[in-house]
Design a protein around this motif. Structure first.
Motif, PDB file in Angstrom:
ATOM      1  N   PHE A  55      50.767  63.880  70.497  1.00  0.00           N
ATOM      2  CA  PHE A  55      49.530  64.610  70.214  1.00  0.00           C
ATOM      3  C   PHE A  55      48.358  63.929  70.913  1.00  0.00           C
ATOM      4  O   PHE A  55      47.513  64.593  71.523  1.00  0.00           O
ATOM      5  CB  PHE A  55      49.288  64.671  68.709  1.00  0.00           C
ATOM      6  CG  PHE A  55      48.099  65.519  68.323  1.00  0.00           C
ATOM      7  CD1 PHE A  55      48.247  66.867  68.071  1.00  0.00           C
ATOM      8  CD2 PHE A  55      46.837  64.964  68.220  1.00  0.00           C
ATOM      9  CE1 PHE A  55      47.155  67.654  67.726  1.00  0.00           C
ATOM     10  CE2 PHE A  55      45.734  65.736  67.886  1.00  0.00           C
ATOM     11  CZ  PHE A  55      45.900  67.085  67.634  1.00  0.00           C
ATOM     12  N   ALA A  56      48.305  62.617  70.845  1.00  0.00           N
ATOM     13  CA  ALA A  56      47.222  61.877  71.489  1.00  0.00           C
ATOM     14  C   ALA A  56      47.271  62.043  72.997  1.00  0.00           C
ATOM     15  O   ALA A  56      46.237  62.241  73.656  1.00  0.00           O
ATOM     16  CB  ALA A  56      47.300  60.401  71.117  1.00  0.00           C
ATOM     17  N   THR A  57      48.460  61.967  73.569  1.00  0.00           N
ATOM     18  CA  THR A  57      48.601  62.104  75.018  1.00  0.00           C
ATOM     19  C   THR A  57      48.219  63.496  75.486  1.00  0.00           C
ATOM     20  O   THR A  57      47.495  63.663  76.468  1.00  0.00           O
ATOM     21  CB  THR A  57      50.059  61.790  75.438  1.00  0.00           C
ATOM     22  OG1 THR A  57      50.394  60.469  75.017  1.00  0.00           O
ATOM     23  CG2 THR A  57      50.220  61.896  76.935  1.00  0.00           C
ATOM     24  N   VAL A  58      48.709  64.506  74.760  1.00  0.00           N
ATOM     25  CA  VAL A  58      48.394  65.892  75.119  1.00  0.00           C
ATOM     26  C   VAL A  58      46.895  66.153  74.968  1.00  0.00           C
ATOM     27  O   VAL A  58      46.268  66.788  75.825  1.00  0.00           O
ATOM     28  CB  VAL A  58      49.206  66.869  74.251  1.00  0.00           C
ATOM     29  CG1 VAL A  58      48.711  68.298  74.432  1.00  0.00           C
ATOM     30  CG2 VAL A  58      50.684  66.780  74.609  1.00  0.00           C
ATOM     31  N   GLY A  59      46.312  65.662  73.879  1.00  0.00           N
ATOM     32  CA  GLY A  59      44.882  65.849  73.674  1.00  0.00           C
ATOM     33  C   GLY A  59      44.062  65.211  74.785  1.00  0.00           C
ATOM     34  O   GLY A  59      43.083  65.802  75.260  1.00  0.00           O
ATOM     35  N   SER A  60      44.453  64.023  75.214  1.00  0.00           N
ATOM     36  CA  SER A  60      43.752  63.356  76.313  1.00  0.00           C
ATOM     37  C   SER A  60      43.872  64.148  77.617  1.00  0.00           C
ATOM     38  O   SER A  60      42.915  64.260  78.373  1.00  0.00           O
ATOM     39  CB  SER A  60      44.314  61.943  76.519  1.00  0.00           C
ATOM     40  OG  SER A  60      44.060  61.133  75.396  1.00  0.00           O
TER      41      SER A  60
END
Length: 331
Positions: free
Chosen positions: A146-151
């Motif tokens: 989720f963090a990677t996709v959001g970034s």
């Protein structure tokens, strides 16, 4: 006036007159002496306002370092109602959070909002517990993805993902390079809208079906929202429907169900009308029937599928299979 308005008033009076007596503040605010004392104490201790009592002038003024300068109280541009609304929104966001990824970043803001209201930790918890978000059939998403996709969405950078297509076995795991465009939260699950460079088309990926997500240095392919909406939002529910794939479903709900279903939006482009016998007719576009059939099954016995014939037969087949399973002997 509420307390936030009183803070504004105190700030304005001191700034405008440099030194204001206790009696003048009482008259301007129309509160009791005890309330004014609490307000002054709160301004000094909780909001850091440099308000001092000048015994010689018999009044309140800003500290020496602030005289002649503009002082702004931190955060008091929110009224109490607005603060309550923000705390409610914080609770709703927490309900969408996966593994506390967002909460640890939002918590300092939550603490500041609670402080502005003068609430201690226990009081703040009581406020947020008055809002409850119920999620059913929630699919968990690994927080690192989720963090990677959001970034990637925010930075407009490409992603390399390992994606397992739903309904497939081990052979369905594929690696793709994609250009992320937007995150979508739908029915307790997160999705990513992106251009897939492998299939050269717009795709919607479920985050919980990702088994790997790696941020690339390459810039993502740009697209405007109009393009995304035309390619991915025309279908029914979460299923996209490209150009030339749209069908029209005509449904009729019984008079018993019509009162409630008529208040629902099944699709932004739906058309509906009341029939003379109290039933409700609904016409809506769809591209892929999977989710539409799931929603129709919720109204089994209360809905007729009139068009198209393929959808009518698929719905009837689902009902027959359901009855067959009910009549089947237990294992």
């Amino acid at each position: 006036m509420d307390r936030t308005e009183r803070f504004y008033k105190i700030e304005m009076l001191i700034r405008g007159r440099e030194c204001v007596s206790f009696a003048t503040l009482l008259e301007a605010l129309e509160v009791s002496p005890a309330t004014l004392k609490r307000d002054l104490q709160y301004l000094r201790e909780r909001l850091g306002a440099p308000i001092e009592y000048d015994a010689l002038a018999n009044g309140y003024r800003f500290g020496q370092q602030w005289r002649g300068q503009k002082h702004e109280l931190p955060g008091v541009w929110f009224s109490e109602k607005e603060l309550h609304a923000l705390l409610t929104m914080h609770q709703l966001l927490s309900g969408l959070d996966e593994n506390g990824l967002l909460s640890r970043h939002l918590q300092p803001m939550f603490d500041k909002l609670s402080s502005m209201l003068g609430a201690d930790a226990q009081e703040a918890q009581q406020i947020t517990r008055r809002v409850k978000l119920i999620s059913t059939a929630r699919r968990r998403v690994a927080s690192e993805f989720f963090a990677t996709v959001g970034s990637a969405v925010v930075q407009r950078r490409r992603l390399h993902i390992a994606y397992r297509k739903r309904g497939g076995g081990a052979a369905e795991l594929s690696e793709r390079e994609i250009s992320p465009q937007r995150l979508v939260h739908y029915r307790n699950t997160w999705y990513l809208d992106a251009w897939c460079h492998r299939s050269e088309g717009w795709r919607r990926f479920a985050l919980d079906a990702m088994e790997q997500a790696r941020l690339l240095d390459t810039a993502a392919q740009a697209a405007d929202l109009a393009t995304l909406e035309a390619e991915l939002d025309r279908g029914y529910g979460i299923f996209a429907a490209g150009a030339g794939q749209m069908l029209q479903a005509k449904l009729v709900f019984s008079a018993e169900a019509a009162l409630w279903v008529s208040r629902e939006e099944w699709h932004p482009a739906q058309r509906s009308r009341w029939l003379e016998d109290g039933r409700w007719e609904l016409v809506l576009p769809y591209g892929e029937a999977t989710e539409l059939l799931m929603d129709l099954l919720r109204h089994a016995g209360q809905v007729q599928v009139l068009e198209p014939p393929a959808l009518r037969e698929a719905f009837a087949q689902r009902l027959r299979e359901a009855v067959a399973r009910l009549d089947a002997p237990a294992a």
